[in-house]
Design an enzyme around this catalytic site. Structure first.
Site: not given
Ligand code: NAP
Length: 309
Positions: A224, A272
């Site tokens: 993000r 994006h």
């Molecule tokens: P997810 O499964 O919720 O994983 C988020 C990860 O971030 C988890 O490992 C979490 O830790 C970690 N995290 C969150 N807050 C943190 C903090 N304060 N300090 C350290 N680690 C932290 O999310 P995801 O499905 O992998 O997606 C991640 C992000 O990718 C989405 O939120 C979105 O913003 C982005 N995204 C981008 C696109 C694009 O096209 N560019 C597409 C889809 C998603 P824990 O494991 O300990 O909870």
């Protein structure tokens, strides 16, 4: 017969996949129209860009099912009292793995320099190191971060991953907490940010944390735009502290035409597109959650409203 509200911009892309998935699951449903009473809606399928902001009238809705993985634009909505589920889908993970490994390999192999060096001069000094000698750090080890970290480890990169809670993933050095972040940044020849947008992650990459990176590190941000202090990144690029940045997400999207990222010689902007939600597979995820809701089973991929992701 269930009543579903499609509160997302691209109905024409989803009508067929949702209708087919519902039929395959044996779920009888109709989609709400403009004249449907909100109190009759059983499930809301949601994506940013929908005008829906007030969830109060949807008194019967059992869940809001997001078509996006990132839920920062809905998670803080005070009118939303129903369970909120985010999108976790194989298509999203595959897209993200392809974007991340592609851009890591581009920087690792020095493809830009190779492509620019078609001038008749033989340059063996452009021989890249092996992946095993390149340290890559992935911030965020969730659905997408873990998939990318594992794909990079399979290519032999030396991968460190950072998450909020401690993790153990084969072939990956997993760290957490403030000291873990310092360690993860200090070794990151290439840094990939796959964290959600929450108050805790805002401006995580700032002047202080960028200074922890090895000089000339490459940053890939498909997470993000809010993860990065843009002024600090531009200053770090100009000073050479950061060698290159490939950015897919921004504070303002579309990225305004006059933004300095567009013209910066060491920034690549992608619009994006790292991992788009694919209607075919995403519809099946949404319908599976509807099936679970009707069967009295717990929903999959529930958002923790207090954590914000
Ligand atoms: P997810 O499964 O919720 O994983 C988020 C990860 O971030 C988890 O490992 C979490 O830790 C970690 N995290 C969150 N807050 C943190 C903090 N304060 N300090 C350290 N680690 C932290 O999310 P995801 O499905 O992998 O997606 C991640 C992000 O990718 C989405 O939120 C979105 O913003 C982005 N995204 C981008 C696109 C694009 O096209 N560019 C597409 C889809 C998603 P824990 O494991 O300990 O909870």
């Amino acid at each position: 017969m269930l009543t579903l509200l499609f509160a997302a911009p691209n109905w024409s892309d989803y009508e067929g996949p949702l209708t087919r998935s519902l039929a395959q699951a044996g779920i009888a449903a109709r989609f709400a129209g403009d004249d449907t009473d909100p109190a009759e809606v059983d499930y809301i399928i949601y994506a940013p860009g929908s005008p829906l902001q007030d969830f109060t009238p949807f008194t019967r809705a059992k869940a809001v099912l997001s078509l996006w993985a990132g839920v920062e634009r809905i998670v803080g909505n005070a009118t939303l009292t129903q369970p909120l589920c985010r999108m976790v889908d194989q298509g999203l993970a595959e897209g993200m793995v392809e974007w991340v490994t592609g851009h890591v390999l581009r920087h690792h192999l020095g493809l830009d320099a190779q492509l620019a060096a078609q001038d008749g001069v033989w340059r063996p000094e452009l021989t890249p190191p092996l992946a095993r000698d390149r340290q890559v750090t992935v911030l965020g080890l969730g659905e997408l971060g873990a998939a990318c970290a594992q794909a990079l480890a399979q290519l032999n990169f030396a991968v460190t991953g950072w998450s909020r809670s401690p993790k153990s993933l084969p072939g990956i050095t997993c760290v957490s907490g403030a000291e873990g972040l310092r360690q993860a940044l200090s070794t990151a020849g290439i840094l990939v940010t796959l964290l959600p947008n929450t108050p805790d992650t805002s401006n995580l990459l700032n002047a202080e944390t960028l200074a922890l990176l090895p000089r000339g590190a490459v940053i890939l941000n498909p997470g993000r735009g809010t993860l990065i202090d843009d002024d600090a990144l531009l200053a770090a690029l100009d000073s050479g502290q950061v060698g290159q940045a490939t950015l897919d997400v921004f504070r303002t999207e579309p990225l305004p035409a006059g933004h300095p990222y567009w013209a910066h010689p060491r920034v690549t902007v992608t619009p994006h597109i790292a991992a788009a939600t694919r209607p075919g597979s995403a519809a099946a995820v949404v319908v599976e959650n509807i099936r679970r809701g009707e069967a009295g089973l717990p929903f999959l991929y529930l958002v923790d409203r207090t954590r914000g992701y």
